[in-house]
Write a protein that holds these residues in place. Structure first.
Motif, PDB file in Angstrom:
ATOM      1  N   HIS A  30      -6.795   4.363  -1.859  1.00  0.00           N
ATOM      2  CA  HIS A  30      -6.936   3.326  -0.980  1.00  0.00           C
ATOM      3  C   HIS A  30      -6.486   1.831  -2.028  1.00  0.00           C
ATOM      4  O   HIS A  30      -7.776   1.744  -2.490  1.00  0.00           O
ATOM      5  CB  HIS A  30      -7.664   2.594   0.033  1.00  0.00           C
ATOM      6  N   PRO A  31      -6.333   2.041  -2.322  1.00  0.00           N
ATOM      7  CA  PRO A  31      -6.837   0.252  -2.914  1.00  0.00           C
ATOM      8  C   PRO A  31      -7.058  -0.258  -2.816  1.00  0.00           C
ATOM      9  O   PRO A  31      -7.463  -0.829  -1.924  1.00  0.00           O
ATOM     10  CB  PRO A  31      -4.669  -0.951  -3.246  1.00  0.00           C
ATOM     11  N   PRO A  32      -8.257  -2.030  -3.555  1.00  0.00           N
ATOM     12  CA  PRO A  32      -8.688  -2.921  -2.925  1.00  0.00           C
ATOM     13  C   PRO A  32      -8.546  -3.551  -2.392  1.00  0.00           C
ATOM     14  O   PRO A  32      -7.332  -3.815  -2.413  1.00  0.00           O
ATOM     15  CB  PRO A  32      -9.301  -3.290  -4.699  1.00  0.00           C
ATOM     16  N   GLN A  33      -9.264  -3.938  -1.145  1.00  0.00           N
ATOM     17  CA  GLN A  33      -8.974  -5.330  -0.186  1.00  0.00           C
ATOM     18  C   GLN A  33      -8.985  -6.093  -0.823  1.00  0.00           C
ATOM     19  O   GLN A  33      -7.767  -6.372  -0.739  1.00  0.00           O
ATOM     20  CB  GLN A  33     -10.029  -5.325   0.670  1.00  0.00           C
ATOM     21  N   ARG A  34      -9.104  -6.388  -2.104  1.00  0.00           N
ATOM     22  CA  ARG A  34      -7.940  -8.035  -3.047  1.00  0.00           C
ATOM     23  C   ARG A  34      -7.168  -8.255  -3.743  1.00  0.00           C
ATOM     24  O   ARG A  34      -6.246  -8.666  -3.860  1.00  0.00           O
ATOM     25  CB  ARG A  34      -9.342  -8.480  -4.244  1.00  0.00           C
ATOM     26  N   LEU A  35      -6.074  -6.456  -4.267  1.00  0.00           N
ATOM     27  CA  LEU A  35      -5.243  -5.822  -4.692  1.00  0.00           C
ATOM     28  C   LEU A  35      -4.539  -4.647  -3.462  1.00  0.00           C
ATOM     29  O   LEU A  35      -4.507  -3.493  -4.190  1.00  0.00           O
ATOM     30  CB  LEU A  35      -5.437  -5.252  -5.724  1.00  0.00           C
TER      31      LEU A  35
ATOM     32  N   ASP B  96      -1.380  -4.279  -3.133  1.00  0.00           N
ATOM     33  CA  ASP B  96      -0.293  -4.071  -3.822  1.00  0.00           C
ATOM     34  C   ASP B  96      -0.137  -3.723  -4.999  1.00  0.00           C
ATOM     35  O   ASP B  96       0.400  -3.514  -5.910  1.00  0.00           O
ATOM     36  CB  ASP B  96       0.913  -4.741  -3.585  1.00  0.00           C
ATOM     37  N   LEU B  97      -1.192  -3.506  -5.200  1.00  0.00           N
ATOM     38  CA  LEU B  97      -2.109  -2.404  -7.225  1.00  0.00           C
ATOM     39  C   LEU B  97      -1.002  -1.458  -7.826  1.00  0.00           C
ATOM     40  O   LEU B  97      -0.708  -1.982  -8.492  1.00  0.00           O
ATOM     41  CB  LEU B  97      -3.464  -2.010  -6.420  1.00  0.00           C
ATOM     42  N   PHE B  98      -1.117  -0.598  -6.573  1.00  0.00           N
ATOM     43  CA  PHE B  98      -0.285   0.359  -6.884  1.00  0.00           C
ATOM     44  C   PHE B  98       0.976   0.021  -7.108  1.00  0.00           C
ATOM     45  O   PHE B  98       2.373   0.931  -8.427  1.00  0.00           O
ATOM     46  CB  PHE B  98      -0.284   1.594  -6.015  1.00  0.00           C
ATOM     47  N   PRO B  99       2.255  -0.541  -6.137  1.00  0.00           N
ATOM     48  CA  PRO B  99       3.642  -0.391  -6.609  1.00  0.00           C
ATOM     49  C   PRO B  99       3.704  -1.077  -7.427  1.00  0.00           C
ATOM     50  O   PRO B  99       4.635  -1.241  -8.092  1.00  0.00           O
ATOM     51  CB  PRO B  99       3.976  -0.846  -4.286  1.00  0.00           C
ATOM     52  N   VAL B 100       2.858  -2.591  -7.317  1.00  0.00           N
ATOM     53  CA  VAL B 100       3.015  -3.673  -8.028  1.00  0.00           C
ATOM     54  C   VAL B 100       2.882  -2.556  -9.748  1.00  0.00           C
ATOM     55  O   VAL B 100       3.505  -2.849 -10.827  1.00  0.00           O
ATOM     56  CB  VAL B 100       2.056  -4.973  -8.854  1.00  0.00           C
ATOM     57  N   SER B 101       2.527  -1.798  -9.994  1.00  0.00           N
ATOM     58  CA  SER B 101       1.763  -1.312 -11.222  1.00  0.00           C
ATOM     59  C   SER B 101       2.700  -0.618 -11.741  1.00  0.00           C
ATOM     60  O   SER B 101       3.176  -0.148 -12.542  1.00  0.00           O
ATOM     61  CB  SER B 101       0.852  -0.044 -11.110  1.00  0.00           C
TER      62      SER B 101
END
Length: 515
Positions: free
Chosen positions: A469-474, A476-481
């Motif tokens: 699970h990505p951080p709440q603040r980010l 969309d971290l994984f798809p953007v990465s």
């Protein structure tokens, strides 16, 4: 007999993989109100069967264009009508006007999957097989079968066509065009590409290499003799092909203009619909990657976005197109298909993540020439669609097909042994560096290390995208990465393919045969 026995096994294996993937989920399954691409294809069957042709592309009480309105050229509509006619014979409820919206059932899923399977079997797969047998480098039966197996097991196309849900017809027609041109059947090649372009407008990605190659051949034959005759025949063939495809819509100019407005919705802006949705962009092109830092859609108007993307795309295409026109060769043509399509994907207006397939299929055509780089690119191209594949529940299929494809390429082509400058078609470039040639002695080791680092990064990010699970603040971290990392790969590949094309001395030799 042995030739066809090996190829039969190859085809059966490819078909088995496709059918197995098709047993899983599909785009938008059980997700109202819009569902997904599966529903879009079903809805087009509903519209084309129940409404007169003049209403197919117009917004009416019976055809709400906001609900998967037709936005592909006429051949897609005709294909939908044929599928709808068969569906009507089996179960009229599948395409009943209005009441069939969002229709889902196992028999209907089987029917829809079968239509993709048949399209693959009739158009795309035969083109791949004949193409592999046409290659000089695969003159032996075993080599042709191995080449075909690697192309047919490319995971990106399998997952999108038989998992997500899409028809392979435009790419199949384009491949037939390449095959015909390889035999100097220029008119048939022109017809095949016109069919591809009239099935999906995204085939414009391949239009400039086709145009420049054929124009270059005409120049070499002389525009005062045979070249002029060939040019006239090709122009006539293109006009007739388009006229036949568009004939039902030529009743009045408003019909034609409405179809064109549906095909090229400029008002959507640079980033297409995905850029206006939440979560943010998941597309591995330069504009979506830059939008992580610079919100261009808030700075410039859609018209300015169009001009900017056109300028950048044109400049990135120009060197390759000039080289192909001046020195037309079949080899240069295939590499130009890759380079130009990649330029379009990275820089052009309104791109979808699935558009990377328009680059990947031409890369498949040169996998026998540069197996290491082709394998690497095809892995990255599939990885770039990971957010879409995860959304469709295709994680298992993605993992298995990626590992299978990599294993087959390693075993078939011994890719790790083909990383020298000569194997990567970079020897002319390395010689032009003169004093820096010594650096290329360690080049194979560097390239192999980068490949292993790249594959490891893709594997780790795939695992994290699926399980962490990505951080709440980010959120969309994984798809953007995934998008940014894939974009960086594609930019490096674009540089590589352009270097190979521009420093290719083989083109100047092979183009003499054309003249």
């Amino acid at each position: 007999m042995e030739k066809w026995s090996l190829m039969t096994i190859t085809v059966l294996l490819a078909l088995t993989v496709r059918w197995t993937v098709s047993l899983g989920s599909y785009s938008g399954a059980g997700k109202p109100p819009m569902y997904g691409d599966y529903e879009a294809q079903r809805h087009w069957q509903e519209v084309t069967y129940n409404l007169p042709i003049r209403q197919w592309y117009f917004n009416t009480s019976d055809n709400n264009l906001l609900y998967w309105g037709l936005d592909y050229p006429p051949l897609t509509a005709y294909h939908s009508f044929v599928c709808a006619y068969i569906a009507k014979l089996i179960n009229p409820d599948w395409i009943a006007l209005h009441t069939s919206r969002g229709y889902e059932s196992q028999p209907h899923k089987l029917f829809m999957r079968t239509t993709v399977f048949v399209a693959d079997l009739l158009v795309y797969i035969p083109a791949v097989i004949l193409y592999c047998f046409s290659l000089k480098e695969t003159s032996t039966k075993k080599k042709a079968s191995i080449c075909a197996l690697c192309i047919l097991l490319y995971p990106g196309l399998i997952l999108i066509d038989h998992g997500h849900f899409q028809y392979p017809l435009s790419l199949g027609f384009a491949l037939w065009g390449v095959l015909y041109l390889s035999y100097d059947w220029d008119l048939l090649g022109s017809v095949a590409f016109c069919l591809a372009l009239n099935y999906k407008q995204m085939e414009l990605y391949h239009s400039l290499p086709f145009f420049c190659y054929l124009l270059g051949k005409c120049f070499k034959k002389g525009l005062k003799g045979k070249g002029l005759v060939l040019l006239t025949k090709i122009a006539g063939t293109v006009v007739v092909s388009f006229a036949v495809c568009w004939l039902p819509f030529c009743t009045d100019m408003e019909q034609i203009m409405q179809v064109l407005r549906r095909l090229f919705p400029i008002d959507r802006g640079l980033f297409e619909a995905c850029m206006f949705s939440s979560p943010p962009p998941r597309l591995a092109n330069i504009w979506c990657s830059l939008s992580v830092l610079i919100k261009m859609k808030n700075i410039v108007s859609p018209q300015t976005q169009l001009k900017l993307s056109f300028a950048v795309t044109f400049l990135s295409l120009l060197p390759t197109c000039i080289k192909l026109t001046v020195q037309p060769s079949l080899r240069g043509f295939k590499f130009a298909l890759v380079s130009c399509a990649l330029s379009f994907f990275l820089f052009s207006f309104q791109v979808h993540e699935k558009s990377i397939l328009l680059v990947s299929v031409p890369v498949c055509l040169i996998i026998n020439e540069i197996p290491f780089m082709a394998t690497w690119f095809l892995l990255v191209s599939t990885f770039s669609m990971l957010p879409l594949l995860l959304k469709d529940g295709l994680l298992l299929a993605y993992t298995v097909t990626m590992l299978a494809f990599l294993s087959v390429c390693v075993a078939s082509f011994s890719i790790f042994e083909k990383t020298s400058a000569e194997d990567l078609q970079l020897k002319p470039f390395s010689l032009s560096l003169k004093g820096y040639v010594s650096w290329f002695k360690s080049f194979p080791k560097i390239v192999r290390s980068l490949f292993l680092l790249s594959v490891t990064l893709m594997g780790v990010l795939s695992l994290m995208s699926a399980a962490v699970h990505p951080p709440q603040r980010l959120p969309d971290l994984f798809p953007v990465s995934v998008s940014v990392i894939s974009c960086l790969h594609f930019l490096l590949f674009l540089v590589y393919f352009n270097v190979v094309i521009l420093w290719d001395s083989k083109n100047s030799r092979s183009q003499k045969k054309i003249s």
